[in-house]
Enzyme design. Structure first.
Site, PDB file in Angstrom:
ATOM      1  N   ASP A 396     -51.472  -1.073  33.908  1.00  0.00           N
ATOM      2  CA  ASP A 396     -51.486  -0.746  35.328  1.00  0.00           C
ATOM      3  C   ASP A 396     -52.828  -1.200  35.895  1.00  0.00           C
ATOM      4  O   ASP A 396     -53.756  -1.528  35.147  1.00  0.00           O
ATOM      5  CB  ASP A 396     -51.306   0.766  35.492  1.00  0.00           C
ATOM      6  CG  ASP A 396     -51.283   1.204  36.950  1.00  0.00           C
ATOM      7  OD1 ASP A 396     -50.732   0.461  37.772  1.00  0.00           O
ATOM      8  OD2 ASP A 396     -51.835   2.271  37.251  1.00  0.00           O
ATOM      9  N   ASP A 664     -52.061   5.441  33.870  1.00  0.00           N
ATOM     10  CA  ASP A 664     -52.527   6.815  34.069  1.00  0.00           C
ATOM     11  C   ASP A 664     -51.763   7.570  35.144  1.00  0.00           C
ATOM     12  O   ASP A 664     -52.094   8.716  35.435  1.00  0.00           O
ATOM     13  CB  ASP A 664     -54.016   6.810  34.446  1.00  0.00           C
ATOM     14  CG  ASP A 664     -54.285   6.185  35.808  1.00  0.00           C
ATOM     15  OD1 ASP A 664     -53.406   5.452  36.304  1.00  0.00           O
ATOM     16  OD2 ASP A 664     -55.370   6.441  36.377  1.00  0.00           O
ATOM     17  N   ASP A 668     -46.305   5.417  35.717  1.00  0.00           N
ATOM     18  CA  ASP A 668     -46.488   4.705  34.448  1.00  0.00           C
ATOM     19  C   ASP A 668     -45.790   5.399  33.278  1.00  0.00           C
ATOM     20  O   ASP A 668     -45.659   4.810  32.204  1.00  0.00           O
ATOM     21  CB  ASP A 668     -47.981   4.584  34.123  1.00  0.00           C
ATOM     22  CG  ASP A 668     -48.740   3.776  35.151  1.00  0.00           C
ATOM     23  OD1 ASP A 668     -48.203   2.747  35.608  1.00  0.00           O
ATOM     24  OD2 ASP A 668     -49.864   4.172  35.514  1.00  0.00           O
ATOM     25  N   ASN A 732     -44.851  -5.769 -14.446  1.00  0.00           N
ATOM     26  CA  ASN A 732     -44.724  -4.874 -15.600  1.00  0.00           C
ATOM     27  C   ASN A 732     -43.271  -4.696 -16.017  1.00  0.00           C
ATOM     28  O   ASN A 732     -42.930  -4.722 -17.205  1.00  0.00           O
ATOM     29  CB  ASN A 732     -45.331  -3.507 -15.284  1.00  0.00           C
ATOM     30  CG  ASN A 732     -46.850  -3.522 -15.365  1.00  0.00           C
ATOM     31  OD1 ASN A 732     -47.437  -4.470 -15.880  1.00  0.00           O
ATOM     32  ND2 ASN A 732     -47.481  -2.485 -14.860  1.00  0.00           N
ATOM     33  N   ASN A 757     -49.446   4.291 -14.717  1.00  0.00           N
ATOM     34  CA  ASN A 757     -49.163   4.277 -13.278  1.00  0.00           C
ATOM     35  C   ASN A 757     -50.060   5.255 -12.538  1.00  0.00           C
ATOM     36  O   ASN A 757     -50.577   4.967 -11.448  1.00  0.00           O
ATOM     37  CB  ASN A 757     -47.687   4.615 -13.047  1.00  0.00           C
ATOM     38  CG  ASN A 757     -47.148   3.958 -11.790  1.00  0.00           C
ATOM     39  OD1 ASN A 757     -47.485   2.813 -11.498  1.00  0.00           O
ATOM     40  ND2 ASN A 757     -46.321   4.668 -11.060  1.00  0.00           N
ATOM     41  N   ASP A 761     -52.820   4.359  -9.769  1.00  0.00           N
ATOM     42  CA  ASP A 761     -52.742   4.949  -8.427  1.00  0.00           C
ATOM     43  C   ASP A 761     -54.050   5.606  -8.030  1.00  0.00           C
ATOM     44  O   ASP A 761     -54.472   5.538  -6.878  1.00  0.00           O
ATOM     45  CB  ASP A 761     -51.604   5.973  -8.367  1.00  0.00           C
ATOM     46  CG  ASP A 761     -50.227   5.302  -8.306  1.00  0.00           C
ATOM     47  OD1 ASP A 761     -50.175   4.118  -7.922  1.00  0.00           O
ATOM     48  OD2 ASP A 761     -49.237   5.955  -8.658  1.00  0.00           O
TER      49      ASP A 761
END
Length: 921
Positions: A396, A664, A668, A732, A757, A761
């Protein structure tokens, strides 16, 4: 005038307002769907507003069962019982349990929950605990961060005013006491027959009094007005206040916003005073209809959500293919189907990047914390990645690109040359007038006082004043300078000033206003109008000091001195922000309800090169296919309605763009809701802040560019995890398939897969804090599931090459070639598998040469080094027996560095091939 229509509407309105809010919203949606996207109001409401504007005031009051002295309290109470409170339906915050559910539900969390349940049922409690912990942590982190942001956003929502001055026919002390007893609200008498009421208690038919600074509490028809200017910027996008009158002069008007005697809820009085009758309250107002449209329609799926879902299903499909293959191969070759099932389940868990929800949420949360330091509230975490993926920003104009303040831009003579004399006379006129000063007067006074010290009281005294009225559209003050002479100074609309002028100042002298001179003057003022400036003319006349009282008849034979021109200027940060966004591949499009001349002026001021301008009237006649092509060609759109803005945003998204919207105002809100990322400011109206995903607490727009950068950094780190984990896990599993077919025992126990694993991780926890190469921040980034699948298949088998090499080494060099020596074999592959899997973090985090051209952040370096050390310690230390591992011979560690270096070298070479062929992101 169609009074029957008007009467039928109000009768029906009062009868039906008690129906549940749910059915009102469904009816509204049905009406919107039937009337098409080009209309933001049902035709019935438009007709009622037009009819109310054109009706005689007395007839209108009669049909509202009201009176020029307002309703009695008993009447108002009865109406209120039927129609309900004067409250616009806002988007209600989710209950905590529903918010928690929304934070949990996504395809990956659901899959992980299923895997955790299967693990638990098969008595693999460790796997169930690990997976469950990941789910809980990611869900709670998102819940906490979004809850914190929403609480901050809610704190911004405050009404401009919460009371209205209402005329009551029976506002006696006894009635006031009864009212307080019944409603618990104290009535404070403001003037004779006037009371202050909370705006939620207003009803159709109430007569209200308005003054400068008041918020319009409902849709109203003006009964009387004096010098009334109303700011409708939040509704229409027009920066300048508009004049309002008691009578509507243009009988052909059909657009409700152009009705001169209708006031809309949510706008505010800038100057002047008025009395008005309420014709619509709550959801049956223009504002209420727009708010209902925003809150009743569910937010569409954003780019981030769609991307995550596609990637999740890609990985799920890989799991559904690979896990059954492992089950069948191991079942037929080993003969132990139960063990094969447990191993296949471990493969499924191993293929699944269970840290994905945690990594995504923590990465987004880190981005939210970063932006909070820039005074930005992130209401939805997903919006951060959408920030980075955004390639079109629709904005705007008023209050976003501009300051939403009127400034004096020019003070010039009649020929367009700068003139301090014009400024001084305009200053004296604004300084000495006793009426309510409008925004233009304030701008003159502020500008003059900033330019130099003016002390009119020292040189002038006020003699008289001729007030402003809307027929003359001008006002005058008369001042005396040392009592030598009187000076009439008149300021007003150009044509009205010219109508009382006979001469014009030219340099040090004056000349007659001939037709040729008038043509030149109109050419100069037209030029200013073409630049988007609002022009006010200034004229004056000297006369002997004998006369002390002046009237309208004395506004004659004036000399035109020049003009003062006004503008709502752009924010200082607008031009550099737009330039920075353009450098980073974000196209900016301006969508405004203001007129095309002002819009073009602002675009020039902020350095936005126009690629053509499209007006709302043109959009009305376009189908979706035609408009979808037009929104790509044009970058400036003016005279738009809220529905136009929303339609443009939706078509840009349909064209494949990730769209942000910065706004705003009330007008809008639908577009903010429709965009992938809605951005608003802390001074926005409540409904805009509710519809937005991100709220800027500072006026500087440079934070937009920083937000884009942080969004891309966030996305790059998420993508690192998915690419490295998916390719590593795929490699894997591919290695397991090969080993299962040729080795008479399991190449790795389910426990080994899960521990490997889990350690891998844990090494990824630091990814949200990793550095990102500069070239990865230059262009918009979005999820590309096809690219991720290709990356998996391309890089996954690289690790399998070295896994098979490790098989051969353990089988032939170390003699681990029978079930009796399977623990040695499994220990050897466990170490190589974990170390290569951890090194891939550094290899795939950047297209550059790792450790040399691009180094990981210190936390990630430390974490991966620690995990590699743990991977070697487990088989070599005292815990080896617990994990069913055994110590490896010294010769193994002579081969290990060669395997790792060869793996890194081949991966780097394949990276070069991949980048040249496909690019990196």
């Amino acid at each position: 005038m169609n009074f029957m229509l008007l009467k039928a509407f109000f009768a029906g309105f009062l009868r039906t307002r008690h129906i549940s809010r749910h059915f009102r919203r469904l009816a509204l949606l049905d009406t919107l769907a039937r009337t098409g996207v080009s209309r933001e109001l049902p035709p019935g409401l438009t007709k009622i507003l037009v009819a109310a504007a054109k009706a005689d005031a007395g007839e209108l009051l009669k049909h509202l069962d009201s009176h020029e002295d307002g309703l009695s309290e008993s009447q108002a109470a009865a109406i209120r019982e039927r129609v309900g409170p004067n409250e616009v339906e806002h988007e209600k915050p989710l209950p905590w349990w529903r918010h928690l559910w929304h934070c949990y539900r996504n395809p990956f969390n659901l899959l992980l929950t299923l895997l955790a349940a299967i693990s638990y049922l098969t008595e693999d409690t460790k796997a169930a605990l690990v997976i469950g912990t990941m789910i809980v942590l990611s869900t709670l982190l998102r819940f906490w961060q979004e809850g914190k942001s929403n609480r901050a956003a809610d704190a911004l929502k405050a009404m401009v005013g919460n009371t209205a001055t209402v005329v009551r026919r029976d506002a006696t002390e006894d009635a006031a006491r009864l009212f307080e007893q019944y409603y618990g609200v104290h009535l404070r008498a403001r003037a004779a027959r006037r009371v202050e009421l909370p705006i939620r208690l207003l009803v159709p038919g109430d007569v209200i009094a308005l003054a400068a600074g008041d918020m319009i509490p409902a849709d109203c028809r003006i009964l009387s007005a004096k010098d009334l200017f109303v700011s409708q910027a939040a509704m229409t996008g027009e920066a300048m206040p508009v004049e309002k009158f008691a009578l509507h002069r243009d009988a052909g008007t059909v657009n409700p916003l152009e009705l001169e005697n209708i006031l809309f809820m949510g706008t505010n009085v800038v100057s002047g005073a008025a009395t008005a009758v309420v014709v619509g309250t709550g959801n049956q107002t223009y504002f209420g209809m727009l708010a209902g449209r925003v809150t009743a329609v569910d937010r569409g799926q954003t780019s981030f959500q769609a991307g995550v879902n596609k990637v999740s299903w890609l990985l799920i499909r890989f799991m559904f293919v690979m896990a059954p293959l492992v089950l069948l191969i191991n079942g037929f070759t080993k003969g132990d189907w139960m063990e094969a099932l447990l191993f296949a389940l471990s493969i499924a868990v191993g293929l699944t990047p269970e840290m994905l929800p945690m990594i995504v949420t923590s990465t987004l949360a880190k981005g939210a914390v970063f932006l909070s330091r820039k005074k930005v509230i992130v209401k939805r975490l997903d919006a951060i990645q959408n920030f980075g993926a955004m390639d079109v920003l629709c904005t705007d104009k008023t209050g976003t690109l501009t300051q939403d303040r009127i400034f004096l831009a020019r003070h010039v003579d009649a020929w367009g040359e700068d003139s301090d004399a014009v400024l001084e006379l305009a200053y004296l006129n604004s300084y000495y007038q006793t009426g309510l000063k409008n925004l233009l007067d304030v701008a003159v006074l502020e500008h003059a006082e900033m330019q130099r010290e003016l002390e009119p009281a020292a040189n002038f005294r006020k003699v008289d004043e001729i007030p402003f009225d809307f027929e003359r559209r001008r006002m005058s003050v008369v001042v005396a300078e040392h009592d030598d002479h009187h000076l009439i100074i008149t300021k007003g609309a150009v044509e009205e000033i010219l109508s009382v002028c006979t001469r014009v100042r030219h340099g040090e002298g004056t000349e007659a206003l001939t037709p040729a001179v008038l043509a030149d003057i109109r050419r100069v003022t037209a030029g200013f109008n073409g630049e988007g400036l609002r022009v006010v003319a200034v004229a004056a006349r000297e006369q002997p000091p004998a006369q002390e009282t002046f009237g309208v008849a004395d506004e004659r034979d004036l000399t035109l001195i020049g003009y003062v021109a006004f503008l709502d200027p752009p924010k200082e940060s607008t031009a550099p922000a737009l330039e920075a966004l353009a450098r980073h591949g974000v196209a900016v499009k301006v969508l405004t309800g203001d007129n095309e001349l002002v819009t073009a002026k602002i675009c020039r001021e902020v350095g936005l090169a126009q690629q053509g301008m499209l007006l709302g009237g043109d959009i009305e006649g376009m189908g979706d296919r035609e408009l979808a092509q037009a929104v790509e060609r044009y970058n400036v759109f003016a005279r738009l309605t809220p529905a136009h803005k929303e339609r443009i945003v939706r078509l840009l998204k349909a064209n494949g763009h990730v769209v942000g919207f910065l706004g705003d105002g009330i007008n809008d809100a639908p577009a903010l809701r429709a965009a992938d990322i809605g951005i608003s400011v802390d001074t926005a109206v409540d409904i805009a802040k509710e519809a937005a995903d991100i709220i800027l607490l500072e006026k500087s727009l440079m934070v937009l560019e920083e937000g884009v950068q942080e969004g891309r950094r966030t996305f790059a780190n998420m993508l690192k995890y998915i690419k490295m984990t998916a390719s590593s896990n795929f490699g894997n599993v591919f290695s397991v398939l090969v080993a299962s077919a040729f080795i008479p025992f399991l190449p790795m126990l389910p426990m080994h897969l899960l521990v490997q694993n889990l350690l891998y991780d844990i090494s990824q926890i630091a990814i949200p804090f990793d550095n990102v190469d500069d070239e990865l921040l230059q262009k918009p980034q979005r999820w590309q599931p096809g690219d991720i699948g290709r990356f998996m298949v391309f890089f996954g088998p690289i690790s399998s090459v070295f896994d098979i090499t490790t098989y051969a080494m353990m089988w032939f060099v170390f003699g681990a070639n029978s079930p009796a020596h399977q623990t040695l074999f499994q220990s050897g592959w466990f170490v190589v598998g974990l170390l290569t899997q951890t090194l891939i973090v550094h290899m795939i985090r950047t297209p550059r040469i790792p450790f040399i051209q691009s180094r990981a952040a210190v936390p990630l370096m430390a974490m991966t080094a620690a995990i590699m050390a743990i991977g070697i310690f487990l088989p070599m230390g005292p815990l080896a027996h617990y994990f069913k591992l055994q110590a490896l011979p010294p010769l193994y560690f002579a081969f290990l560095p060669a395997i790792l270096l060869a793996y890194m070298g081949l991966t780097q070479a394949m990276k070069g091939i991949y980048v040249r062929r496909y690019g990196w992101q």
